[in-house]
Design an enzyme around this catalytic site. Sequence first.
Site, PDB file in Angstrom:
ATOM      1  N   ASP A  60      17.706  -1.117 -14.640  1.00  0.00           N
ATOM      2  CA  ASP A  60      16.250  -0.963 -14.763  1.00  0.00           C
ATOM      3  C   ASP A  60      15.816  -1.204 -16.211  1.00  0.00           C
ATOM      4  O   ASP A  60      14.857  -1.935 -16.466  1.00  0.00           O
ATOM      5  CB  ASP A  60      15.873   0.456 -14.299  1.00  0.00           C
ATOM      6  CG  ASP A  60      14.410   0.784 -14.533  1.00  0.00           C
ATOM      7  OD1 ASP A  60      13.557   0.173 -13.881  1.00  0.00           O
ATOM      8  OD2 ASP A  60      14.131   1.648 -15.386  1.00  0.00           O
ATOM      9  N   PHE A 113       0.856  -1.192   0.000  1.00  0.00           N
ATOM     10  CA  PHE A 113       0.000   0.000   0.000  1.00  0.00           C
ATOM     11  C   PHE A 113       0.889   1.237   0.000  1.00  0.00           C
ATOM     12  O   PHE A 113       0.759   2.132   0.829  1.00  0.00           O
ATOM     13  CB  PHE A 113      -0.930  -0.053   1.219  1.00  0.00           C
ATOM     14  CG  PHE A 113      -2.187   0.785   1.054  1.00  0.00           C
ATOM     15  CD1 PHE A 113      -3.039   0.597  -0.026  1.00  0.00           C
ATOM     16  CD2 PHE A 113      -2.518   1.750   2.005  1.00  0.00           C
ATOM     17  CE1 PHE A 113      -4.192   1.368  -0.169  1.00  0.00           C
ATOM     18  CE2 PHE A 113      -3.673   2.519   1.870  1.00  0.00           C
ATOM     19  CZ  PHE A 113      -4.506   2.327   0.779  1.00  0.00           C
ATOM     20  N   LYS A 163      13.354  -4.224 -18.356  1.00  0.00           N
ATOM     21  CA  LYS A 163      12.269  -3.874 -19.273  1.00  0.00           C
ATOM     22  C   LYS A 163      12.525  -4.449 -20.668  1.00  0.00           C
ATOM     23  O   LYS A 163      11.591  -4.910 -21.338  1.00  0.00           O
ATOM     24  CB  LYS A 163      12.113  -2.351 -19.323  1.00  0.00           C
ATOM     25  CG  LYS A 163      11.633  -1.768 -17.987  1.00  0.00           C
ATOM     26  CD  LYS A 163      11.762  -0.259 -17.937  1.00  0.00           C
ATOM     27  CE  LYS A 163      11.196   0.299 -16.628  1.00  0.00           C
ATOM     28  NZ  LYS A 163      11.499   1.742 -16.461  1.00  0.00           N
ATOM     29  N   GLY A 171       5.800   7.487 -12.325  1.00  0.00           N
ATOM     30  CA  GLY A 171       4.857   8.395 -11.670  1.00  0.00           C
ATOM     31  C   GLY A 171       3.760   7.589 -10.982  1.00  0.00           C
ATOM     32  O   GLY A 171       3.320   6.564 -11.480  1.00  0.00           O
ATOM     33  N   LYS A 211       8.313  -5.066 -12.044  1.00  0.00           N
ATOM     34  CA  LYS A 211       9.129  -5.663 -13.104  1.00  0.00           C
ATOM     35  C   LYS A 211       9.688  -7.034 -12.719  1.00  0.00           C
ATOM     36  O   LYS A 211       9.917  -7.864 -13.587  1.00  0.00           O
ATOM     37  CB  LYS A 211      10.329  -4.752 -13.404  1.00  0.00           C
ATOM     38  CG  LYS A 211       9.996  -3.421 -14.021  1.00  0.00           C
ATOM     39  CD  LYS A 211      11.239  -2.605 -14.303  1.00  0.00           C
ATOM     40  CE  LYS A 211      11.900  -2.071 -13.038  1.00  0.00           C
ATOM     41  NZ  LYS A 211      11.122  -1.042 -12.313  1.00  0.00           N
ATOM     42  N   THR A 225       4.333  -4.262  -4.787  1.00  0.00           N
ATOM     43  CA  THR A 225       5.424  -4.145  -3.815  1.00  0.00           C
ATOM     44  C   THR A 225       6.695  -3.755  -4.568  1.00  0.00           C
ATOM     45  O   THR A 225       6.656  -3.499  -5.775  1.00  0.00           O
ATOM     46  CB  THR A 225       5.613  -5.472  -3.040  1.00  0.00           C
ATOM     47  OG1 THR A 225       6.041  -6.493  -3.946  1.00  0.00           O
ATOM     48  CG2 THR A 225       4.298  -5.903  -2.379  1.00  0.00           C
ATOM     49  N   GLU A 231       0.957  -4.424 -17.756  1.00  0.00           N
ATOM     50  CA  GLU A 231       1.320  -3.312 -18.634  1.00  0.00           C
ATOM     51  C   GLU A 231       2.259  -2.330 -17.925  1.00  0.00           C
ATOM     52  O   GLU A 231       3.197  -1.804 -18.526  1.00  0.00           O
ATOM     53  CB  GLU A 231       0.044  -2.583 -19.089  1.00  0.00           C
ATOM     54  CG  GLU A 231       0.272  -1.456 -20.064  1.00  0.00           C
ATOM     55  CD  GLU A 231       0.824  -1.912 -21.406  1.00  0.00           C
ATOM     56  OE1 GLU A 231       0.073  -2.534 -22.166  1.00  0.00           O
ATOM     57  OE2 GLU A 231       2.001  -1.662 -21.696  1.00  0.00           O
ATOM     58  N   GLY A 259      13.287  14.136  -7.373  1.00  0.00           N
ATOM     59  CA  GLY A 259      12.557  12.911  -7.050  1.00  0.00           C
ATOM     60  C   GLY A 259      12.577  11.870  -8.155  1.00  0.00           C
ATOM     61  O   GLY A 259      11.917  10.842  -8.060  1.00  0.00           O
TER      62      GLY A 259
END
Lengths: 348, 348
Positions: free
Chosen positions: A221, A11, A225, A323, A126, A97, A150, A207
């Site tokens: 990262d 959460f 992907k 985002g 991911k 998570t 997605e 950020g």
Amino acid sequence: MKTYDLALIGFGGVNRTLAEIIATRGDALHSELGFGLRVVAITDLRLGSLVQAEGIDIDMALNIGANETFADHGGSRDTNNEAVIRSCTADIVCEATFTNPDDGEPAVSHVRWALESGKSVCTTNKGPVALRGPELSALAAGNGVHFEFEGAVMSGTPVIRLAKKMFAGLKIDGFEGILNGTSNYVLGRMESGLDLDAAIREAQDLGYAEANPAADIEGYDVRLKVLILANQLLGADITLQDVSCEGISSLTRDDIEQAARKGLRWKLIGSAKRSKNGAVTAGVKAVAVPLAHELAGISGATNAVSFNTDLLGPVMVSGPGAGRVETAYALLSDIIAMHHTSEVPSHA
Amino acid sequence: MKTYDLALIGFGGVNRTLAEIIATRGDALHSELGFGLRVVAITDLRLGSLVQAEGIDIDMALNIGANETFADHGGSRDTNNEAVIRSCTADIVCEATFTNPDDGEPAVSHVRWALESGKSVCTTNKGPVALRGPELSALAAGNGVHFEFEGAVMSGTPVIRLAKKMFAGLKIDGFEGILNGTSNYVLGRMESGLDLDAAIREAQDLGYAEANPAADIEGYDVRLKVLILANQLLGADITLQDVSCEGISSLTRDDIEQAARKGLRWKLIGSAKRSKNGAVTAGVKAVAVPLAHELAGISGATNAVSFNTDLLGPVMVSGPGAGRVETAYALLSDIIAMHHTSEVPSHA
């Protein structure tokens, strides 16, 4: 009208925002999309767990005090993830998570428990998709449920479903993408005269970058992907070790300036390509592309993927790659896709 | 397995290429897409008409001699469009005659005859969609058949269906697009130092621009596309007169150079926007955009549309906006969409 019951696993920003969207726009979505959404379970490392088959009060959950846990609201101080996921009445488990790039845990187990107990899963994580995607998709198919993800590539910007649904009848034989907004922002700032460290600090202040920026700057990262897109869209059967990976940490302002003098611009590009014999090669690498290259104009934190197709040539989609709201929308888009594809098995 | 019978109205570049795709890739498409395609009628201004319910020999039709007509192959020297469209056994009519920007005829009648006789229609023709779109969509719905027209905006690059399907749950409150490859190519060449006339001549030599380039250069082509997108995606209820239109014919090399000195680049942009009160304003105009603008990097004959969405902000798709194969694929993508949406009524 159909109502889907959701379990929110984790959460943090993404699932909190999904809950906000349900609370504030649920009625409009109901009439627009033809289904309702209700949250019946939440688990979270800090807050513990709460299961209410008749529907959790979202306002309460969003406004829970800094010193409170779900134990103060009829739930438990423990996450109880396995028990909650397996036995709650949710139709769909929303897994959001943290990404573990090594073995995908504990998210892989969360997804597996849900699919094994006949629940559909959407995730923005991911880890499970990159490292256990084909296995989890097979588990979902075997149990007659959905597994959608997605948001694991470009947050809410459609990429995986776009290629699968909108490019039907085309052959995709490769793609090139800018799949990390932080590194793209940093490269842009270096072009404006900052050195790498200053640009990273600026990205952290805004950020974009984590305290440890290695996942963004070293390409890790993007690598996850690329692995997801190669396996999902090129039918590759490759693992993380098959995706070569070089980041932007060795680039200097001098490299940037030399490129600019030649009409080139450095971009961190994740790509994969199917060769004539069917083998797929995939990798992540900083490339100095001509300014007329379609990815050269992708600036700031924007992400983009250009697909190479047989009948259309290159087709590109660009949009946000991260985002809170954008990623929460990815979960909503997964649920919409489930709703349109076939019946989502019910657990009410 | 299902086979859809097609009538090809207009046997120029687009429908010829669709026929070639069916002839050369039909078997692969069959196994990949789950349906077969058969051509049972063709009409063409030069060739006349041919109707064969058991399937037309595509190789014959593609290789018909310069001095022959369909009358030499069991058909007629006349197009007989109304009779063929109304009474042939096609399930789907593929309309690919020329665009008439004034009243859309004769394509509007072709589409109407097909829909009235219970046949689905796919078209790449901007005329009927821009000038009679809502009326023809209502006619299709009333007759329980499909009316699809993805190719009317950016050839095979998905735009209309992308926005309708991939952005479900989002609010689109506007778009900006580069929707004409010829004018975009001309602007790029002017930036390289050519004057307008020389750039247009070069575009004509490359086959981009028509002998009369007004539709491209004066923005009339973009205007039709903006009208289509505004009505389809913003729920506008506007007509051609509501779309303001200025082209690039008054731009000089001096304008281009002055803009470049300020870090700006001229683009011919078609756009529409929904205001707070719900009204939609739409227009076509040359705009000097900053180089960081997402449409600034769209070069050459490429087209692009950037949608402004509530939850994702701007999301852009770019790809080819013209071309024989690209536009023929648009028809195929329409047929695939019909197949996935619901049963296509049969006329066999």
